[in-house]
Design an enzyme around this catalytic site. Structure first.
Site, PDB file in Angstrom:
ATOM      1  N   GLU A  24       0.832  -1.194   0.000  1.00 16.46           N
ATOM      2  CA  GLU A  24       0.000   0.000   0.000  1.00 16.46           C
ATOM      3  C   GLU A  24       0.874   1.255   0.000  1.00 16.46           C
ATOM      4  O   GLU A  24       0.609   2.205  -0.753  1.00 16.46           O
ATOM      5  CB  GLU A  24      -0.926   0.005   1.210  1.00 16.46           C
ATOM      6  CG  GLU A  24      -1.834   1.232   1.266  1.00 16.46           C
ATOM      7  CD  GLU A  24      -2.487   1.420   2.627  1.00 16.46           C
ATOM      8  OE1 GLU A  24      -3.605   1.950   2.662  1.00 16.46           O
ATOM      9  OE2 GLU A  24      -1.869   1.042   3.648  1.00 16.46           O
ATOM     10  N   TRP A  27      -8.449  -0.999   0.134  1.00 14.59           N
ATOM     11  CA  TRP A  27      -9.271   0.105  -0.364  1.00 14.59           C
ATOM     12  C   TRP A  27     -10.480  -0.355  -1.175  1.00 14.59           C
ATOM     13  O   TRP A  27     -11.234   0.476  -1.684  1.00 14.59           O
ATOM     14  CB  TRP A  27      -8.412   1.030  -1.221  1.00 14.59           C
ATOM     15  CG  TRP A  27      -7.469   1.867  -0.416  1.00 14.59           C
ATOM     16  CD1 TRP A  27      -6.184   1.566  -0.068  1.00 14.59           C
ATOM     17  CD2 TRP A  27      -7.747   3.140   0.167  1.00 14.59           C
ATOM     18  NE1 TRP A  27      -5.635   2.566   0.685  1.00 14.59           N
ATOM     19  CE2 TRP A  27      -6.577   3.555   0.846  1.00 14.59           C
ATOM     20  CE3 TRP A  27      -8.859   3.980   0.177  1.00 14.59           C
ATOM     21  CZ2 TRP A  27      -6.488   4.760   1.522  1.00 14.59           C
ATOM     22  CZ3 TRP A  27      -8.787   5.183   0.845  1.00 14.59           C
ATOM     23  CH2 TRP A  27      -7.613   5.564   1.507  1.00 14.59           C
ATOM     24  N   TYR A  43      -4.384  10.084  -0.295  1.00 12.62           N
ATOM     25  CA  TYR A  43      -2.980  10.072   0.133  1.00 12.62           C
ATOM     26  C   TYR A  43      -1.934  10.384  -0.943  1.00 12.62           C
ATOM     27  O   TYR A  43      -1.403  11.489  -1.002  1.00 12.62           O
ATOM     28  CB  TYR A  43      -2.664   8.707   0.742  1.00 12.62           C
ATOM     29  CG  TYR A  43      -3.321   8.453   2.070  1.00 12.62           C
ATOM     30  CD1 TYR A  43      -2.779   8.950   3.250  1.00 12.62           C
ATOM     31  CD2 TYR A  43      -4.503   7.715   2.149  1.00 12.62           C
ATOM     32  CE1 TYR A  43      -3.384   8.715   4.482  1.00 12.62           C
ATOM     33  CE2 TYR A  43      -5.118   7.474   3.374  1.00 12.62           C
ATOM     34  CZ  TYR A  43      -4.548   7.979   4.541  1.00 12.62           C
ATOM     35  OH  TYR A  43      -5.146   7.754   5.745  1.00 12.62           O
ATOM     36  N   CYS A  63      -5.943   9.744   7.366  1.00 14.97           N
ATOM     37  CA  CYS A  63      -5.817   9.623   8.825  1.00 14.97           C
ATOM     38  C   CYS A  63      -4.414  10.064   9.242  1.00 14.97           C
ATOM     39  O   CYS A  63      -4.261  10.939  10.079  1.00 14.97           O
ATOM     40  CB  CYS A  63      -6.097   8.188   9.271  1.00 14.97           C
ATOM     41  SG  CYS A  63      -7.795   7.667   8.967  1.00 14.97           S
ATOM     42  N   ARG A 105      -4.885  12.332  12.575  1.00  9.73           N
ATOM     43  CA  ARG A 105      -6.112  12.967  13.068  1.00  9.73           C
ATOM     44  C   ARG A 105      -7.025  11.941  13.713  1.00  9.73           C
ATOM     45  O   ARG A 105      -7.859  12.257  14.560  1.00  9.73           O
ATOM     46  CB  ARG A 105      -6.853  13.646  11.917  1.00  9.73           C
ATOM     47  CG  ARG A 105      -7.379  12.653  10.892  1.00  9.73           C
ATOM     48  CD  ARG A 105      -8.349  13.250   9.890  1.00  9.73           C
ATOM     49  NE  ARG A 105      -8.804  12.210   8.972  1.00  9.73           N
ATOM     50  CZ  ARG A 105      -9.859  11.446   9.184  1.00  9.73           C
ATOM     51  NH1 ARG A 105     -10.570  11.573  10.272  1.00  9.73           N
ATOM     52  NH2 ARG A 105     -10.209  10.528   8.304  1.00  9.73           N
ATOM     53  N   ASP A 150      -7.530   4.082  14.709  1.00 10.03           N
ATOM     54  CA  ASP A 150      -8.240   2.955  15.312  1.00 10.03           C
ATOM     55  C   ASP A 150      -7.205   2.109  16.060  1.00 10.03           C
ATOM     56  O   ASP A 150      -6.652   1.149  15.515  1.00 10.03           O
ATOM     57  CB  ASP A 150      -8.943   2.130  14.254  1.00 10.03           C
ATOM     58  CG  ASP A 150     -10.030   2.921  13.546  1.00 10.03           C
ATOM     59  OD1 ASP A 150     -10.646   3.763  14.204  1.00 10.03           O
ATOM     60  OD2 ASP A 150     -10.252   2.693  12.343  1.00 10.03           O
TER      61      ASP A 150
END
Length: 226
Positions: free
Chosen positions: A75, A97, A139, A200, A220, A223
């Site tokens: 990724e 994704w 991203y 994130c 930001r 999990d």
């Protein structure tokens, strides 16, 4: 930042992973209950920092939960290409994704195709991938092709050349190591609503001191248990 991380003393010789385990406990014992966009709800704290030494090729992979290292690596390499279509990921059986475009496809066509069949079709049918595999400017698009717009005499704007933030920071680290501007930013406020998922891990700042490279990564949202 409003909430301090669980205390970590530099003289503490415990394994660095204890920072993560201590954070999990801290969230469970002191976190606030919150409702979020998922409707599931979370228990959360704000403003925690973890520190890891990456010298001598060390990588802070957690051993107390399963980590899909190869998937994460693929990724990351995909991000660095600036690609925004899941096709190349699906070719490598990386499905991180896939759910976002799959949900869009199901909603707009009414076809309850399985994720596996959707991924296969993305790989085998280039036109289908072009129509249904896009994620928006996520991203990597921001990292290596941040959009610019140039003002025109008639008051309009035309699209300018993209900015490769990664290449610029590498160049800056090499030639101006004392700079305080070694920053890569992913939170493009003008395009957040166009992204399948806003970033994130959104901001990176690099710093060189005494020949050592440091990086501060701001998330930001995280999990933690996942």
């Amino acid at each position: 930042m409003a909430t301090a991380a669980p205390a970590t003393d530099s003289s503490d010789m415990r394994h660095p992973e204890w920072q993560y385990l201590d954070l999990m406990r801290h969230i469970w014992e002191h976190g606030s209950e919150r409702r979020d966009r998922t409707g599931v709800g979370t228990r959360s704290v704000f403003g925690v920092m973890l520190r890891f030494d990456l010298a001598n090729d060390r990588m802070p992979l957690l051993t107390t939960k399963r980590v899909y290292w190869k998937t994460a690596t693929r990724e990351m390499l995909w991000f660095l290409t600036g690609d925004t279509n899941i096709r190349e990921l699906c070719k490598q059986n990386v499905q991180i994704w896939t759910d976002w475009p799959l949900d869009t496809y199901r909603r707009e066509t009414g076809d309850e195709i399985s994720r596996g069949d959707f991924s296969t079709r993305i790989v085998e049918d280039e036109a289908f991938a072009a129509s249904w595999g896009e994620l928006g400017p996520v991203y990597g698009k921001q990292w290596v092709d941040w959009p610019t717009y140039q003002y025109q005499p008639d008051g309009s704007y035309r699209k300018g050349p993209g900015i490769n933030q990664v290449a610029d920071v590498v160049e800056s680290l090499r030639n101006n190591p004392g700079s305080r501007r070694h920053i890569i930013e992913g939170w493009n406020v003008a395009q957040v609503d166009q992204m399948a998922l806003p970033p994130c891990h959104k901001t990176y700042q690099f710093h060189i001191a005494d020949g050592r490279l440091n990086c501060a990564l701001y998330q930001r949202s995280c999990d933690v248990a996942l």
